[in-house]
Write an enzyme that holds these catalytic residues in place. Structure first.
Site, PDB file in Angstrom:
ATOM      1  N   HIS A 260       0.861  -1.194   0.000  1.00 35.11           N
ATOM      2  CA  HIS A 260       0.000   0.000   0.000  1.00 35.11           C
ATOM      3  C   HIS A 260       0.897   1.245   0.000  1.00 35.11           C
ATOM      4  O   HIS A 260       1.587   1.500   0.981  1.00 35.11           O
ATOM      5  CB  HIS A 260      -0.899  -0.012   1.235  1.00 35.11           C
ATOM      6  CG  HIS A 260      -1.764   1.202   1.341  1.00 35.11           C
ATOM      7  ND1 HIS A 260      -2.878   1.368   0.562  1.00 35.11           N
ATOM      8  CD2 HIS A 260      -1.657   2.317   2.091  1.00 35.11           C
ATOM      9  CE1 HIS A 260      -3.430   2.537   0.851  1.00 35.11           C
ATOM     10  NE2 HIS A 260      -2.708   3.137   1.774  1.00 35.11           N
ATOM     11  N   ASP A 262       0.961   5.152  -0.122  1.00 35.68           N
ATOM     12  CA  ASP A 262       0.212   6.401  -0.087  1.00 35.68           C
ATOM     13  C   ASP A 262       0.835   7.369  -1.089  1.00 35.68           C
ATOM     14  O   ASP A 262       2.042   7.596  -1.073  1.00 35.68           O
ATOM     15  CB  ASP A 262       0.211   6.961   1.335  1.00 35.68           C
ATOM     16  CG  ASP A 262      -0.652   6.100   2.248  1.00 35.68           C
ATOM     17  OD1 ASP A 262      -1.844   5.949   1.935  1.00 35.68           O
ATOM     18  OD2 ASP A 262      -0.139   5.546   3.232  1.00 35.68           O
ATOM     19  N   ASP A 372      -7.719   1.625   2.238  1.00 31.47           N
ATOM     20  CA  ASP A 372      -7.377   2.595   3.281  1.00 31.47           C
ATOM     21  C   ASP A 372      -7.989   3.951   2.975  1.00 31.47           C
ATOM     22  O   ASP A 372      -7.289   4.860   2.579  1.00 31.47           O
ATOM     23  CB  ASP A 372      -5.840   2.722   3.339  1.00 31.47           C
ATOM     24  CG  ASP A 372      -5.387   3.711   4.391  1.00 31.47           C
ATOM     25  OD1 ASP A 372      -6.081   3.833   5.413  1.00 31.47           O
ATOM     26  OD2 ASP A 372      -4.353   4.359   4.195  1.00 31.47           O
ATOM     27  N   HIS A 577      -6.288   9.821  -0.734  1.00 35.78           N
ATOM     28  CA  HIS A 577      -6.899   9.696   0.603  1.00 35.78           C
ATOM     29  C   HIS A 577      -6.073  10.212   1.785  1.00 35.78           C
ATOM     30  O   HIS A 577      -6.464   9.996   2.943  1.00 35.78           O
ATOM     31  CB  HIS A 577      -7.380   8.260   0.850  1.00 35.78           C
ATOM     32  CG  HIS A 577      -6.297   7.227   0.964  1.00 35.78           C
ATOM     33  ND1 HIS A 577      -6.103   6.260   0.017  1.00 35.78           N
ATOM     34  CD2 HIS A 577      -5.364   7.007   1.904  1.00 35.78           C
ATOM     35  CE1 HIS A 577      -5.093   5.490   0.375  1.00 35.78           C
ATOM     36  NE2 HIS A 577      -4.624   5.924   1.519  1.00 35.78           N
TER      37      HIS A 577
HETATM   38 ZN    ZN Z   1      -3.196   4.943   2.773  1.00 34.46          ZN
END
Ligand code: ZN
Length: 1043
Positions: A260, A262, A372, A577
């Site tokens: 994951h 970001d 997420d 996000h």
């Molecule tokens: Zn994230």
């Protein structure tokens, strides 16, 4: 030989095995101490610092100076490049040799001009394999470059992970040496680790745990760490245990490698590009050695970055994608916030994402992947289905602070009834490590036992951690089918969801939004980002409408396809996000605001150009009711007629003047002076200093402190403000969450309410009536913060506008504005993407009170039968309606991860609109659009003519024509998107004066449905809608010809 029975002492046996593999106890004699053999220093290390992130080709030209292990460098966000020469000793032939590199910061190894592997201590990646088995023929000497980013896995937080970054941190390399790696020791260690974990996790109540315990104990008995020839016996004991199989009914865990990343968070966008490259090149190295390994990768934007910056790596990714190992998932441009982006933005997330995946990998994604984010809009299921996606994976609701979400595998039903099969991996993580604990939790936590016998387990370090490791793969391999544990298979999202679909008959359905009971501050934090998002969504809408009209009306006009795509991609990127929610560091905020500025600058130019082309259409042909007029003209991009007071510049005096203009639906009108006499606004100052403003629709009494003492809906003679209360009441709260500063508003903040009462400048009249009445005042929030507001009532306008400027220099405080109203209803309504939904105004159950702060878009409404009040805004998202008090959240002041979040000047406008009947009947939805989409003044082009015309209109107010753009990949077609906004089944007729040849239904990816031609009748295009249905149409235009 080992005939002594073991004593019944679980503890000593367990700890014995643990100590045998411990990395801190007994390493002089235990197995762990034998993992590495001989070592030697590297031949030389040189280093060079760069304050920018530069490509390899530039880095090799830097001046390098000798570097000594332990020397520090920095500061944060710089890059240190190392030139490392290694020479492997001849004597190590037959051995596996690693470069061991331990450093702060995230590193990338470059060899022969190519990135070859990421090195990140926090991601358990501190070895680069120089050779699997040294031979005489291979080169023993080589030069490597190591690019070391001066930031940790989670940035550089000062003191805690989410604290603002320390700009002056120093970094160092702690180890750089060659070592012999003993693969046989590693294998045996992994066996031991799995057995020990099985003992611990199955516990004393499980006989299989004892079998693991005795196996491990016997392995210690037979294993001599200094004598590798003793290892096979120990290993075969482990193998015997691991290969004792399950029965057929056992749960299956579908393991998928994942990382994951970001897209920006505690580090800037630019660093993410390198995080992606470091992580994915490491994944490719693992795939080379593990042909069964599967890795899921989302976010088209990240792949696009790697394509541009690391083309060699991208082509390897494509090769492994063809083999089915590197699996693009998600379908969106970035993993966006699930609450705040507009409906059209969400569609564009999928349109840009899916088109990218299709172009680069040959397939559209079939799963939406958003592990997420901070809640999921009830409109997402319909948008997914429209984008070719029927399946959804997330897990964030496991973070709920109050209620436990009751399902892991279920159908999620959206606002319009669309259903998608949804899976929350029961391990409640998207960063598993392939450990026994992950497998046991996956089964234990599964809330759909007996209904769904398959679950996902996503394993791999996220962010800078570089995804899965060989150790994780080895762990999972050992227990593919081991009695006592769930079965494990390396799997793909498609395989998992296909199996879930096949056994879906007992699954439950969850209807409506997936509300995250946490991170509710993200509706308000970083107000400039929220403002940028709303304004840019609006601007791009207007550019597309104006450009589409210009395309139809002016042969010479070039639709700005590429520029618009670039601007949309910037807007979509900022919807990531941790960006639009405001949960990022200051450097990311600066980047985001820069991107919004770019969208504003370029977008405004594009709008101007398209308007000029539209005004200049007289040169190419005039039709219909066109008349030669003197400009200025006004463009209305919304699909209904609007009458509004507009500030103009007087042609002769150059002074600002107000004009009331009526502009037709998606149309243009010239501004004629003195046309008609509208009902005027009156403004009266009372002897007590209060001011009464009235426009025939509303009558407001404004107190000296700017509060509304009274608001009256004139024709129904209904008072809006609750007895003894005041509207437009500013209130301050202490805002100290438990940990997630920028993210969370806690329930207890409600107990700290303090009205803002200190008046710096009492109200004075600014506009004394006529087309506009307005008063202004200034309040003092604290020694450092003030509110200045203009309360505006325009002629013919059904709402009062509050144009607000706040100087905001607070710490851990929150500002809201309240309207206690004379309405009683158990539910309030909030606008969401392409629709609206209701949430309770009471706090009966834990599910109700957990929603003490909620999100909505342009409006919220509280109505009882026959009457209601709406609260509109132009850039806010946080609301609460408790009992009869409607509250809009305005500003927060968190200090982490951005220590300066929201400090400074803010401008925003909200409005209050009382109404008779329902909000649907009162056109609240249209009014909220009007507040957000300004009428656009078109510049005068000397010598040209303009038209008074309407290009599109819709026969019912329930249906909103949201989007008009040029179709993707088609030069002769427009794409129109409409939605049903009232929550009703309706028939509508779309009328247009444009030369439409054919009309077709299409999906959100603009794929034509050949079974669905749309008739074009004399009056227009008839359409049927279900409640909240989104309809996309392709209109093929006749080749332009004189009319
Ligand atoms: Zn994230």
């Amino acid at each position: 030989m080992y005939h002594q029975p073991v004593f019944k002492n679980r503890r000593t046996l367990l700890e014995r095995a643990e100590k045998f593999i411990s990395d801190c106890y007994f390493t002089d004699c235990n197995l762990r101490g034998r993992l590495y053999g001989e070592s030697c220093p590297v031949e030389s290390i040189l280093s060079s610092l760069s304050h920018k992130r530069i490509p390899y080709s530039e880095a090799v030209k830097l001046n390098y100076e000798p570097y000594k292990v332990g020397d520090t460098f920095g500061p944060t966000w710089w890059t240190c490049w190392f030139k490392v020469v290694v020479r492997i000793p001849e004597l190590w032939r037959g051995k596996q040799v690693h470069l061991q590199w331990e450093s702060d910061g995230e590193a990338m190894v470059w060899k022969d001009q190519q990135p070859v592997q990421g090195l990140t201590k926090e991601g358990e990646k501190s070895s680069y394999i120089l050779t699997e088995c040294l031979t005489d023929s291979e080169p023993h000497s080589m030069t490597l470059y190591i690019e070391l980013a001066c930031n940790g896995l989670f940035g550089a937080g000062q003191g805690s992970m989410i604290a603002a970054p320390d700009p002056d941190r120093k970094y160092s390399v702690q180890k750089a040496e060659l070592v012999v790696f003993n693969q046989d020791v590693r294998e045996l260690l992994t066996d031991f680790e799995m057995l020990v974990d099985i003992v611990k996790l199955l516990g004393e109540g499980d006989q299989r745990g004892y079998q693991a315990l005795f196996t491990a104990n016997e392995m210690v008995n037979v294993c001599e760490p200094t004598n590798p020839s003793s290892f096979p016996v120990a290993r075969s004991l482990a193998l015997t245990f691991f290969s004792q199989r399950n029965g057929e009914s056992q749960h299956t865990v579908h393991a998928m490698g994942h990382c994951h990343i970001d897209t920006a968070w505690l580090w800037p966008y630019e660093e993410t590009i390198r995080k992606c490259a470091r992580s994915w090149v490491t994944v490719i190295r693992l795939m080379e050695k593990n042909s069964h390994m599967v890795f899921t990768c989302s976010q088209a934007q990240q792949l696009e970055w790697v394509k541009s910056w690391y083309p060699g790596l991208f082509s390897q990714i494509r090769d492994y994608a063809k083999k089915g190992q590197f699996i693009p998932v998600g379908g969106t441009w970035v993993e966006m916030d699930g609450n705040l982006p507009s409906g059209e933005s969400m569609v564009r997330q999928f349109l840009e994402g899916q088109r990218f995946f299709q172009k680069e990998f040959g397939n559209y994604c079939r799963e939406f992947w958003l592990p997420d984010t901070f809640g999921y809009s009830a409109q997402l299921p319909q948008i997914m289905l429209g984008s070719g996606i029927t399946r959804f994976l997330t897990q964030k609701l496991s973070w709920n602070l109050v209620n436990t979400f009751p399902h892991n595998t279920f159908y999620w039903e959206g606002l319009d009834g669309s259903q998608v099969l949804t899976h929350f991996p029961p391990g409640n993580s998207y960063e598993m490590k392939g450990k026994v604990e992950d497998l046991v939790n996956t089964v234990k936590n599964n809330k759909d036992k007996g209904r769904a016998n398959h679950s996902a387990a996503l394993f791999g370090f996220g962010d800078g951690g570089g995804g899965p490791t060989q150790l994780m793969l080895d762990r999972l391999n050992r227990v593919q089918d081991t009695d006592g544990l769930p079965r494990v298979q390396m799997s793909s999202p498609d395989r998992l969801f296909s199996l879930l679909e096949a056994e879906s008959s007992l699954l439950c359905t969850w209807t409506g939004e997936l509300f995250l009971e946490l991170h509710n501050g993200t509706y308000t934090t970083q107000a400039q980002i929220k403002l940028g998002n709303r304004q840019c969504e609006t601007l791009l809408h207007d550019v597309e409408v104006a450009s589409s009209l210009a395309l139809c009306e002016n042969n010479a006009f070039q639709y700005p396809t590429t520029q618009l795509q670039n601007l949309w991609r910037l807007l979509l990127l900022n919807q990531f996000h941790d960006v639009i929610p405001g949960s990022c560091i200051e450097a990311v905020v600066e980047d985001a605001l820069k991107y919004y500025q770019e969208i504003r600058t370029v977008g405004t130019k594009l709008l101007q150009k398209s308007c000029e082309a539209l005004v200049a259409t007289g040169q190419t042909g005039v039709r219909g009711q066109r008349t030669e007029v003197r400009v200025p003209a006004v463009l209305n991009t919304l699909p209904w007629e609007r009458s509004e007071v507009l500030p103009l510049t007087d042609g002769t005096t150059n002074q600002p003047v107000l004009a009331l203009v009526t502009v037709p639906s998606v149309g243009v009108v010239s501004v004629k002076e003195g046309s008609g006499t509208p009902p005027a606004v009156s403004v009266k100052v009372q002897v007590d200093g209060t001011v009464i403003m009235e426009n025939g629709i509303l009558r407001a009494v404004v107190n000296k402190d700017g509060c509304l003492a009274s608001l009256n809906l004139v024709r129904s003679n209904r008072e809006v403000i609750y007895d003894g209360c005041q509207g437009n009441q500013f209130v301050m709260f202490d805002d100290v969450p438990l940990y997630w500063d920028a993210w969370d508003i806690m329930d207890y903040h409600l107990q700290t309410r303090k009205p803002v009462v200190e008046v710096l400048h009492p109200i004075q009249v600014l506009s004394s009536g006529g087309l506009r009445g307005s008063v202004t005042f200034t309040l003092k929030i604290s020694e450092k913060s003030t509110i200045t507001q203009e309360v505006i009532l325009d002629a013919m306008c059904p709402y009062i506008k509050f144009k607000t400027q706040v100087e905001w220099l607070e710490a851990h405080k929150m500002l809201k504005v309240e309207f206690p109203v004379r309405v009683r209803s158990p539910e309030a309504t909030y606008e969401i993407q392409f629709g609206h939904l209701k949430r309770p105004t009471h706090r009966n159950t834990s599910w109700d009170w957990a929603r003490f702060e909620v999100w909505g878009h342009k409006w919220a409404d509280l109505s009882e039968h026959g009457f209601g009040v709406s609260l509109l805004n132009d850039c806010k998202y946080g609301y609460s309606v408790h009992r009869n008090v409607m509250t809009l959240s305005l500003l927060r002041a968190p200090k982490a991860p951005d220590a300066n979040a929201d400090m400074g000047t803010h401008q925003f406008t909200y409005a209050i609109m009382p109404h008779k009947g329902t909000f649907q009947e009162a056109d609240v939805i249209q009014c909220a659009y009007n507040l957000n989409y300004p009428l656009r003044l078109m510049d005068h082009t000397p010598g040209s003519s303009t038209a008074v015309w309407s290009s599109f209109s819709v026969s019912t107010a329930a249906v909103i024509l949201e989007t008009i753009k040029k179709a993707e990949d088609r030069e002769d077609a427009l794409l129109l998107r409409l939605y049903e906004s009232h929550g009703s089944s309706v028939s509508a007729c779309l009328s247009t004066c444009l030369p439409v040849r054919e009309a077709w239904h299409c999906d959100l990816l603009e794929r034509v449905d050949p079974s669905c031609p749309v008739p074009i009748t004399e009056v227009g295009i008839p359409l049927n809608f279900r409640p909240f249905q989104i309809v996309s149409l392709l209109l093929y235009l006749r080749q332009s010809e004189p009319f």
